[in-house]
Design an enzyme around this catalytic site. Structure first.
Site, PDB file in Angstrom:
ATOM      1  N   VAL A 164      31.484  37.584 -21.224  1.00 27.40           N
ATOM      2  CA  VAL A 164      32.472  38.408 -20.457  1.00 27.40           C
ATOM      3  C   VAL A 164      32.308  38.694 -19.153  1.00 27.40           C
ATOM      4  CG1 VAL A 164      32.671  39.890 -23.481  1.00 27.40           C
ATOM      5  CG2 VAL A 164      31.597  40.576 -21.627  1.00 27.40           C
ATOM      6  N   GLY A 165      31.130  38.304 -19.135  1.00 23.46           N
ATOM      7  CA  GLY A 165      31.021  38.686 -17.475  1.00 23.46           C
ATOM      8  C   GLY A 165      29.562  40.236 -16.777  1.00 23.46           C
ATOM      9  N   THR A 216      26.706  39.505 -16.054  1.00 29.38           N
ATOM     10  CA  THR A 216      25.794  38.196 -15.540  1.00 29.38           C
ATOM     11  C   THR A 216      26.689  38.645 -14.134  1.00 29.38           C
ATOM     12  OG1 THR A 216      24.819  37.121 -16.769  1.00 29.38           O
ATOM     13  CG2 THR A 216      24.061  36.257 -14.083  1.00 29.38           C
ATOM     14  N   VAL A 217      27.977  38.270 -13.898  1.00 32.59           N
ATOM     15  CA  VAL A 217      28.591  38.634 -12.996  1.00 32.59           C
ATOM     16  C   VAL A 217      28.371  40.095 -12.797  1.00 32.59           C
ATOM     17  CG1 VAL A 217      31.217  38.609 -11.662  1.00 32.59           C
ATOM     18  CG2 VAL A 217      29.811  36.760 -13.311  1.00 32.59           C
ATOM     19  N   LYS A 229      16.422  40.575 -16.438  1.00 32.77           N
ATOM     20  CA  LYS A 229      17.407  40.005 -17.864  1.00 32.77           C
ATOM     21  C   LYS A 229      15.803  39.213 -18.397  1.00 32.77           C
ATOM     22  CE  LYS A 229      20.117  37.404 -20.319  1.00 32.77           C
ATOM     23  NZ  LYS A 229      21.137  37.655 -21.081  1.00 32.77           N
ATOM     24  N   GLU A 243      20.189  43.010 -18.005  1.00 32.33           N
ATOM     25  CA  GLU A 243      21.065  43.040 -18.924  1.00 32.33           C
ATOM     26  C   GLU A 243      20.393  42.508 -20.292  1.00 32.33           C
ATOM     27  OE1 GLU A 243      22.945  39.535 -16.873  1.00 32.33           O
ATOM     28  OE2 GLU A 243      24.085  39.127 -19.328  1.00 32.33           O
ATOM     29  N   GLY A 244      21.547  42.543 -21.126  1.00 32.52           N
ATOM     30  CA  GLY A 244      20.901  42.704 -22.809  1.00 32.52           C
ATOM     31  C   GLY A 244      21.560  40.865 -22.568  1.00 32.52           C
ATOM     32  N   HIS A 268      39.327  38.140 -11.416  1.00 33.88           N
ATOM     33  CA  HIS A 268      39.240  36.740 -11.658  1.00 33.88           C
ATOM     34  C   HIS A 268      38.818  36.520 -10.173  1.00 33.88           C
ATOM     35  CE1 HIS A 268      38.303  33.078 -12.402  1.00 33.88           C
ATOM     36  NE2 HIS A 268      38.862  32.549 -11.770  1.00 33.88           N
ATOM     37  N   LEU A 269      37.913  36.273  -9.949  1.00 34.55           N
ATOM     38  CA  LEU A 269      37.230  35.286  -8.398  1.00 34.55           C
ATOM     39  C   LEU A 269      37.307  33.996  -9.009  1.00 34.55           C
ATOM     40  CD1 LEU A 269      34.568  38.332  -8.286  1.00 34.55           C
ATOM     41  CD2 LEU A 269      36.047  38.455  -6.746  1.00 34.55           C
TER      42      LEU A 269
HETATM   43  N1  LIG Z   1      35.554  37.569 -12.372  1.00 30.86           N
HETATM   44  C1  LIG Z   1      34.908  36.466 -12.399  1.00 30.86           C
HETATM   45  N2  LIG Z   1      35.959  35.217 -11.916  1.00 30.86           N
HETATM   46  C2  LIG Z   1      35.405  34.375 -12.250  1.00 30.86           C
HETATM   47  N3  LIG Z   1      34.441  33.885 -13.305  1.00 30.86           N
HETATM   48  C3  LIG Z   1      34.528  34.691 -13.749  1.00 30.86           C
HETATM   49  C4  LIG Z   1      33.874  36.196 -13.603  1.00 30.86           C
HETATM   50  N4  LIG Z   1      33.082  36.935 -14.306  1.00 30.86           N
HETATM   51  C5  LIG Z   1      32.678  35.891 -14.932  1.00 30.86           C
HETATM   52  N5  LIG Z   1      33.171  34.314 -14.616  1.00 30.86           N
HETATM   53  C6  LIG Z   1      32.337  32.866 -15.188  1.00 30.86           C
HETATM   54  O1  LIG Z   1      32.334  33.314 -16.772  1.00 30.86           O
HETATM   55  C7  LIG Z   1      31.394  32.730 -17.374  1.00 30.86           C
HETATM   56  C8  LIG Z   1      30.425  33.555 -17.830  1.00 30.86           C
HETATM   57  O2  LIG Z   1      30.212  35.439 -17.003  1.00 30.86           O
HETATM   58  P1  LIG Z   1      29.008  35.483 -17.172  1.00 30.86           P
HETATM   59  O3  LIG Z   1      28.746  36.662 -16.279  1.00 30.86           O
HETATM   60  O4  LIG Z   1      28.094  35.016 -17.280  1.00 30.86           O
HETATM   61  O5  LIG Z   1      28.919  36.130 -18.841  1.00 30.86           O
HETATM   62  P2  LIG Z   1      27.879  37.408 -19.499  1.00 30.86           P
HETATM   63  O6  LIG Z   1      26.604  37.495 -18.874  1.00 30.86           O
HETATM   64  O7  LIG Z   1      28.580  38.276 -20.464  1.00 30.86           O
HETATM   65  O8  LIG Z   1      27.395  36.130 -20.782  1.00 30.86           O
HETATM   66  C9  LIG Z   1      30.309  32.248 -16.594  1.00 30.86           C
HETATM   67  O9  LIG Z   1      30.807  30.749 -15.579  1.00 30.86           O
HETATM   68  C10 LIG Z   1      31.157  33.103 -15.038  1.00 30.86           C
HETATM   69  O10 LIG Z   1      31.578  32.868 -13.592  1.00 30.86           O
HETATM   70 MG   LIG Z   2      25.051  36.729 -18.752  1.00 31.02          MG
END
Ligand SMILES: Nc1ncnc2c1ncn2[C@@H]1O[C@H](COP(=O)(O)OP(=O)(O)O)[C@@H](O)[C@H]1O
Ligand SMILES: [Mg+2]
Length: 247
Positions: free
Chosen positions: A17-18, A20-21, A41, A119-120, A212-213
């Protein structure tokens, strides 16, 4: 030691879901404002092998996005190749995740920095070592407030409200929700209604919507525009007002 004023536990409504981002972005923004922030992490599954080395991708992404100086072993404790729940990934690798080690690793980091984001893995119910030590149990053990990362799209009302309700049932504090519009270029009236209804149903502050980036990618190590986007779209300064970031 009041750990609650030292950091946040970042969870999500699901995997992918994002988290990590958002974690990397928040850490980078605080660091940019002169705060000694760090992201860790403790348990990574789905680690990749590059040049014969096991790479915990989330921690690498924090280092890149937030310009962290720490060696990777200070940002990640356990890493496993299978992209599965940690308890099973560890088992398949012939290892065991020891709850005391995970807690000690997190506490040590919390002690050493002004602000730590942890981060969980997946969501709150994911077992780390087994049914008696889940992601929620780790957050509880650390007494940290949660930040919940949620998708903006269809299905998010149910997932987000359930996550917050479960957190509250365990007496975990939820500091805020960050919505992430990953994959959604345009947000419409449904998304703003989702946010409003989720705020009403949970009583939890909405910290923002990360757009979205297209130039951000965890797996590819792409970070362009992430810090600027988090700075603009997430109420990051509300999270640690006692640290007084430089203007
Ligand atoms: N705002 C965003 N814009 C574009 N890509 C994103 C965005 N947020 C997450 N992603 C992409 O979505 C995927 C999952 O995000 P991630 O942060 O790894 O999720 P999680 O840590 O919850 O598993 C990754 O490939 C990441 O690069
Ligand atoms: Mg992650």
């Amino acid at each position: 030691m009041d750990y609650a004023r030292k950091g946040y536990f970042i969870t999500g409504t699901d995997t992918g879901v994002g988290k990590t981002v958002v974690t990397a972005g928040l850490t980078g923004v605080f660091r940019h404002h002169g705060i000694d922030a760090v992201a860790i992490k403790p348990v990574q599954t789905g680690a990749v092998i590059k040049n014969g080395k096991l790479i915990p991708e989330d921690a690498f992404f924090y280092r890149l996005a937030a310009d962290l100086p720490q060696p990777i072993d200070q940002l990640n404790l356990y890493r496993f190749v299978p992209a599965l729940s940690p308890h099973l990934a560890a088992k398949l690798c012939g290892e065991k995740i020891e709850p005391e080690k995970v807690v000690a690793f997190c506490r040590q980091t919390l002690l050493c920095h002004q602000l730590t984001f942890i981060e969980g893995a997946g969501g709150l119910c994911v077992p780390l070592s087994g049914p008696n030590f889940t992601v929620a149990d780790l957050a509880r053990e650390l007494s940290l407030p949660l930040i919940v990362v949620a998708r903006t799209g269809l299905g998010t009302i149910n997932h987000t409200v359930l996550t917050v309700a479960y957190a509250k049932s365990l007496e975990l504090e939820v500091a805020g929700i960050v919505f992430n519009a990953l994959g959604q270029q345009q947000l419409g009236p449904a998304e703003s209604d989702n946010l409003e209804i989720i705020a009403q149903m949970t009583g939890v502050p909405i910290l923002g919507i990360l757009p979205h980036l297209s130039r951000v990618n965890v797996e590819g190590g792409a970070v362009e525009g992430l810090l600027e986007a988090v700075e603009e779209s997430v109420s990051w300064s509300q999270l640690a007002p006692w640290l007084k970031p430089k203007a």
